[in-house]
Motif scaffolding. Structure first.
Motif, PDB file in Angstrom:
ATOM      1  N   SER A  60       3.356  -1.563 -10.586  1.00  0.00           N
ATOM      2  CA  SER A  60       2.341  -1.022 -10.655  1.00  0.00           C
ATOM      3  C   SER A  60       1.570   0.072  -8.812  1.00  0.00           C
ATOM      4  O   SER A  60       0.809   0.825  -8.617  1.00  0.00           O
ATOM      5  N   ARG A  61       2.286  -0.979  -7.909  1.00  0.00           N
ATOM      6  CA  ARG A  61       2.124  -0.727  -6.882  1.00  0.00           C
ATOM      7  C   ARG A  61       2.272   0.603  -6.193  1.00  0.00           C
ATOM      8  O   ARG A  61       1.734   1.372  -5.948  1.00  0.00           O
ATOM      9  N   PHE A  62       3.095   1.529  -7.442  1.00  0.00           N
ATOM     10  CA  PHE A  62       4.086   2.865  -6.628  1.00  0.00           C
ATOM     11  C   PHE A  62       2.892   3.822  -7.519  1.00  0.00           C
ATOM     12  O   PHE A  62       2.492   4.754  -7.235  1.00  0.00           O
ATOM     13  N   LYS A  63       1.457   3.203  -7.946  1.00  0.00           N
ATOM     14  CA  LYS A  63       0.404   4.393  -8.325  1.00  0.00           C
ATOM     15  C   LYS A  63      -0.420   5.165  -7.051  1.00  0.00           C
ATOM     16  O   LYS A  63      -1.225   5.294  -6.505  1.00  0.00           O
ATOM     17  N   GLN A  64      -0.136   3.944  -6.371  1.00  0.00           N
ATOM     18  CA  GLN A  64      -0.932   3.923  -4.989  1.00  0.00           C
ATOM     19  C   GLN A  64      -0.048   4.696  -3.936  1.00  0.00           C
ATOM     20  O   GLN A  64      -0.429   4.471  -2.866  1.00  0.00           O
ATOM     21  N   MET A  65       1.088   4.840  -3.786  1.00  0.00           N
ATOM     22  CA  MET A  65       2.221   5.186  -3.429  1.00  0.00           C
ATOM     23  C   MET A  65       2.336   6.866  -3.694  1.00  0.00           C
ATOM     24  O   MET A  65       2.082   7.906  -4.174  1.00  0.00           O
ATOM     25  N   PRO A  66       3.142   7.714  -2.643  1.00  0.00           N
ATOM     26  CA  PRO A  66       3.242   8.804  -1.591  1.00  0.00           C
ATOM     27  C   PRO A  66       4.380   9.359  -3.112  1.00  0.00           C
ATOM     28  O   PRO A  66       5.408   8.298  -3.320  1.00  0.00           O
ATOM     29  N   LEU A  67       4.319  10.624  -3.652  1.00  0.00           N
ATOM     30  CA  LEU A  67       5.365  10.547  -4.536  1.00  0.00           C
ATOM     31  C   LEU A  67       7.034  10.451  -4.707  1.00  0.00           C
ATOM     32  O   LEU A  67       7.585  10.519  -5.491  1.00  0.00           O
ATOM     33  N   GLU A  68       6.978  10.210  -3.269  1.00  0.00           N
ATOM     34  CA  GLU A  68       8.628  10.842  -2.715  1.00  0.00           C
ATOM     35  C   GLU A  68       9.026   9.012  -3.407  1.00  0.00           C
ATOM     36  O   GLU A  68      10.254   9.195  -4.226  1.00  0.00           O
ATOM     37  N   PHE A  69       8.481   8.303  -2.872  1.00  0.00           N
ATOM     38  CA  PHE A  69       8.458   6.920  -3.336  1.00  0.00           C
ATOM     39  C   PHE A  69       8.534   6.856  -5.134  1.00  0.00           C
ATOM     40  O   PHE A  69       9.300   6.263  -5.081  1.00  0.00           O
ATOM     41  N   LEU A  70       8.580   7.178  -5.639  1.00  0.00           N
ATOM     42  CA  LEU A  70       7.273   7.323  -7.299  1.00  0.00           C
ATOM     43  C   LEU A  70       8.971   7.872  -7.280  1.00  0.00           C
ATOM     44  O   LEU A  70       9.219   7.136  -8.595  1.00  0.00           O
ATOM     45  N   ARG A  71       9.680   9.597  -7.471  1.00  0.00           N
ATOM     46  CA  ARG A  71      10.082   9.338  -7.593  1.00  0.00           C
ATOM     47  C   ARG A  71      11.899   8.931  -7.225  1.00  0.00           C
ATOM     48  O   ARG A  71      12.832   8.848  -8.323  1.00  0.00           O
ATOM     49  N   MET A  72      11.440   8.189  -6.154  1.00  0.00           N
ATOM     50  CA  MET A  72      12.962   7.825  -6.034  1.00  0.00           C
ATOM     51  C   MET A  72      13.249   6.312  -7.538  1.00  0.00           C
ATOM     52  O   MET A  72      14.335   6.304  -7.303  1.00  0.00           O
ATOM     53  N   ILE A  73      12.104   5.713  -7.109  1.00  0.00           N
ATOM     54  CA  ILE A  73      12.440   4.603  -8.180  1.00  0.00           C
ATOM     55  C   ILE A  73      12.782   5.071  -9.871  1.00  0.00           C
ATOM     56  O   ILE A  73      13.228   4.565 -10.474  1.00  0.00           O
ATOM     57  N   VAL A  74      11.763   5.879 -10.247  1.00  0.00           N
ATOM     58  CA  VAL A  74      12.517   6.516 -11.406  1.00  0.00           C
ATOM     59  C   VAL A  74      14.120   7.306 -11.045  1.00  0.00           C
ATOM     60  O   VAL A  74      14.242   7.157 -12.816  1.00  0.00           O
ATOM     61  N   VAL A  75      13.993   8.054 -10.483  1.00  0.00           N
ATOM     62  CA  VAL A  75      15.385   8.023  -9.713  1.00  0.00           C
ATOM     63  C   VAL A  75      16.334   6.999 -10.339  1.00  0.00           C
ATOM     64  O   VAL A  75      17.273   6.827 -11.084  1.00  0.00           O
ATOM     65  N   HIS A  76      16.013   6.146  -9.883  1.00  0.00           N
ATOM     66  CA  HIS A  76      16.658   5.014  -9.697  1.00  0.00           C
ATOM     67  C   HIS A  76      17.081   4.349 -10.664  1.00  0.00           C
ATOM     68  O   HIS A  76      18.031   4.097 -11.562  1.00  0.00           O
ATOM     69  N   GLU A  77      15.774   4.157 -11.007  1.00  0.00           N
ATOM     70  CA  GLU A  77      15.834   3.494 -12.861  1.00  0.00           C
ATOM     71  C   GLU A  77      16.475   4.698 -13.756  1.00  0.00           C
ATOM     72  O   GLU A  77      17.248   4.180 -14.914  1.00  0.00           O
ATOM     73  N   LEU A  78      16.367   5.710 -13.651  1.00  0.00           N
ATOM     74  CA  LEU A  78      17.294   6.729 -14.772  1.00  0.00           C
ATOM     75  C   LEU A  78      19.182   6.128 -14.756  1.00  0.00           C
ATOM     76  O   LEU A  78      19.553   6.557 -15.746  1.00  0.00           O
ATOM     77  N   ALA A  79      19.020   6.672 -13.144  1.00  0.00           N
ATOM     78  CA  ALA A  79      20.329   6.221 -13.156  1.00  0.00           C
ATOM     79  C   ALA A  79      21.251   5.279 -13.713  1.00  0.00           C
ATOM     80  O   ALA A  79      22.408   5.468 -14.167  1.00  0.00           O
ATOM     81  N   HIS A  80      20.821   3.689 -14.109  1.00  0.00           N
ATOM     82  CA  HIS A  80      20.586   2.426 -14.842  1.00  0.00           C
ATOM     83  C   HIS A  80      21.257   2.817 -16.017  1.00  0.00           C
ATOM     84  O   HIS A  80      21.888   2.151 -16.942  1.00  0.00           O
TER      85      HIS A  80
END
Length: 164
Positions: A104-124
């Protein structure tokens, strides 16, 4: 001297540079200039749509996602994101569901960080292990993946120090 747990596996020269920036109170300013605004994906539906857009752009043939949501509970697991595969018997068939949870901390983070973590989990979805193929897939979906990962680690370091 601050504890640099998010970058402890990085080379010592990077850790020293970060420590100098922390000692000079410059790390937060640098990160704020580089990433000035948070994203607008605040609801679970918006996060799901964001993740599906990325998935459909780069991994169209991979199995579908049943859920993508923010979670307050995964930070207790020392994770920023979590992918799960759940198999259930439904009638006479075995149904597999794939889900992604993002801290949930990603709600308050820049878009680039959210995209990076979503990409990471999608790669799995394709590569379970953190191996060469996994990181190549991450870079395919986000060419700046490694820079965003480092900057996210710096951002988390800054947040930890600011909170203490």
């Amino acid at each position: 001297m601050h504890r640099l747990k998010y970058i402890s596996h990085y080379p010592s020269h990077i850790q020293h540079q970060v420590q100098e920036l922390l000692d000079q109170n410059k790390l937060g300013t640098i990160l704020q200039k580089k990433y000035p605004a948070i994203h607008s994906f605040q609801s679970n539906k918006a996060l799901y749509d964001f993740a599906i857009d990325i998935k459909n752009s780069y991994m169209r043939k991979s199995s579908p996602l049943s859920k993508v949501q923010y979670s307050d509970k995964i930070s207790a697991l020392n994770a920023l994101g979590l992918h799960t595969r759940i198999s259930r018997v439904h009638g006479g068939k075995l149904k597999a569901k794939k889900e992604i949870k993002i801290d949930s901390r990603f709600k308050q983070m820049p878009l680039e960080f959210l995209r990076m973590i979503v990409v990471h989990e999608l790669a799995h979805l394709k590569e379970m292990d953190h191996n060469k193929a996994f990181y190549q897939l991450c870079e395919y979906m986000e060419p700046n993946y490694h820079q965003y990962e480092l900057d996210l680690r710096l951002y988390l370091t800054f947040l930890d120090i600011s909170d203490s």
